[in-house]
Design a protein around this motif. Structure first.
Motif: not given
Ligand SMILES: [Zn+2]
Length: 443
Positions: A65, A67, A223, A260, A311
């Protein structure tokens, strides 16, 4: 042909876990053989040789994960932004950045992220992208960077109604177009998913639109229950819990990845398990956003395939390992917590998650596996073998100790120098583009 040898070889393969003076032989994009350095050199005398100089040779890391859109946030202070909670952090910082990203800025955010990954020994990422200022073609820009940098990438665009129905539709179409492109690509280096922001910014209508446009071969990346606000929103608007709402839209399944899962209960865990849905834990981000600690140890105990991500908080998977290790000990007031679960997530489960999207085995060094190999500059003062390697990684290494990174058989970094592009020139371009982004945000 290439041999990486003269190192302590840790394969993550139960058949042949460790060789003290080991070498891995790479042929094209695959691993051909493993063994003692001397044996491999005499068997394949024509091969080029990379000297690990007594360091550790092991599989490259996978980040489930990431970004890319957050790359240019480092050092940025947004005027008037003083978050009081998770929703303020989203709207005031991340959505503000993504609304201002141009296509070129998305491209260079990807270049910067991927350089950071390579420098931390990561060769495979699952990215979750948003750039509401320039949606169409954004995933293709990231894929361009992936090809240039040699990064194996599973990409998606986060669909959301937060900027209106037209943009949500454009986001769905970007996912569909990219997924189809990735499915037709036979390099085994690109994959796509239907990205969804989080249920609290997605209407029933947009859920249906995404389902109608999602090719059957892939799942969703979304998410879930990152903040308590997400759960409250779902209960208030729909009278049900988040995972139940996702179940109603067929979002769960063995190709879907939930990030999450902090505020989920036992019933929701059962739904996740029964549908073989994947979960990814991002400890540093959860702590930094003051979102709470997810029941990750419980998820692993119940047999839910749970991986480890960052993240976007860092590109260093060893950092994420270190933080997950202390977070769950601290949270559970149990010094025995997390010793086994976190390395299982990082090494075994991330490899299994990647295995659902890429054909060749990744995260393991064995004949036929993808040639994703790193060399770490690490020479411990204590005994080290396959039984205590995780403890050495946890307490002795960090991402910056990776000196050489090989992805899909290609040398991406050697002796800390990026070899696939002119990194100095690329970073100059990143600084130019990030300055433009900051100006567009702060004026
Ligand atoms: Zn995320």
């Amino acid at each position: 042909m290439l041999i990486v040898g003269n190192g302590k070889l840790f394969t993550r393969d139960k058949e042949f876990p460790y060789e003290k003076d080991g070498a891995v032989v790479i042929n094209g994009t695959e691993i051909l053989a493993l063994g003692k350095t001397g044996d491999m050199k005499s068997k394949y005398p024509e091969a080029d040789f990379i000297d690990a100089k007594g360091g550790v040779i092991m599989p490259a890391f996978i980040n489930t994960h990431e970004h890319i859109y957050s790359a240019f946030a480092r050092g940025l202070s947004i005027k008037g932004h003083n978050p009081q909670g998770f929703l303020d952090i989203l709207d005031g910082q991340w959505w503000t950045i993504d609304r201002h990203l141009s296509l070129n800025q998305t491209k260079y955010s990807a270049v910067d992220t991927m350089i950071g990954c390579i420098k931390s020994g990561v060769t495979t990422i699952f990215d979750h992208h948003a750039s509401y200022g320039a949606i169409t073609d954004s995933l293709f820009k990231i894929a361009e960077a992936s090809k240039e940098l040699g990064m194996r990438s599973c990409l998606c665009y986060e669909v959301s109604d937060r900027d209106g129905k037209d943009k949500a539709k454009e986001a769905v179409m970007e996912n569909e177009n990219f997924i189809k492109y990735a499915l037709a690509d036979d390099s085994d280096m690109l994959a796509g998913m239907m990205g969804m922001h989080a249920q609290f910014t997605i209407s029933d209508e947009t859920m249906e639109l995404a389902a109608a446009h999602k090719p059957a071969e892939v799942g969703y990346h979304i998410h879930v229950a990152e903040g308590i606000e997400d759960l409250h929103d779902c209960l208030r608007k729909y009278g049900k819990r988040i995972v139940d709402r996702l179940m109603d839209f067929n979002i769960l399944g063995d190709m879907s990845l939930l990030a999450h899962c902090i505020y989920i209960n036992g019933h929701e865990m059962e739904l996740i398990k029964d549908t073989k849905t994947m979960v990814v834990h991002n400890p540093e981000s959860n702590m930094g956003n003051a979102c709470g600690c997810p029941p990750t140890m419980e998820l692993v105990k119940r047999g839910i395939l749970t991986g480890l991500g960052t993240d976007g908080y860092t590109h260093d998977m060893i950092e994420s390992y270190k933080v997950a290790n202390v977070l769950h000990k601290h949270h559970l007031c149990d010094p025995n917590a997390a010793w086994g679960e976190v390395p299982t997530m990082l090494f075994e489960n991330n490899a299994k998650i990647a295995g659902r999207y890429f054909k060749k085995p990744i995260g393991v060094l064995k004949p036929g596996a993808a040639a994703d190999v790193i060399v770490v500059d690490y020479d411990p003062p204590t005994q080290m073998d396959e039984n205590n390697i995780n403890s050495h990684i946890l307490f002795g290494m960090m991402g910056h100790d990776v000196v050489t990174t090989i992805g899909n058989g290609k040398i991406l970094m050697k002796d800390r120098e990026i070899t696939v592009i002119d990194a100095e020139q690329a970073m100059a371009k990143c600084r130019e583009e990030s300055a433009k982004l900051w100006k567009s945000i702060n004026g």
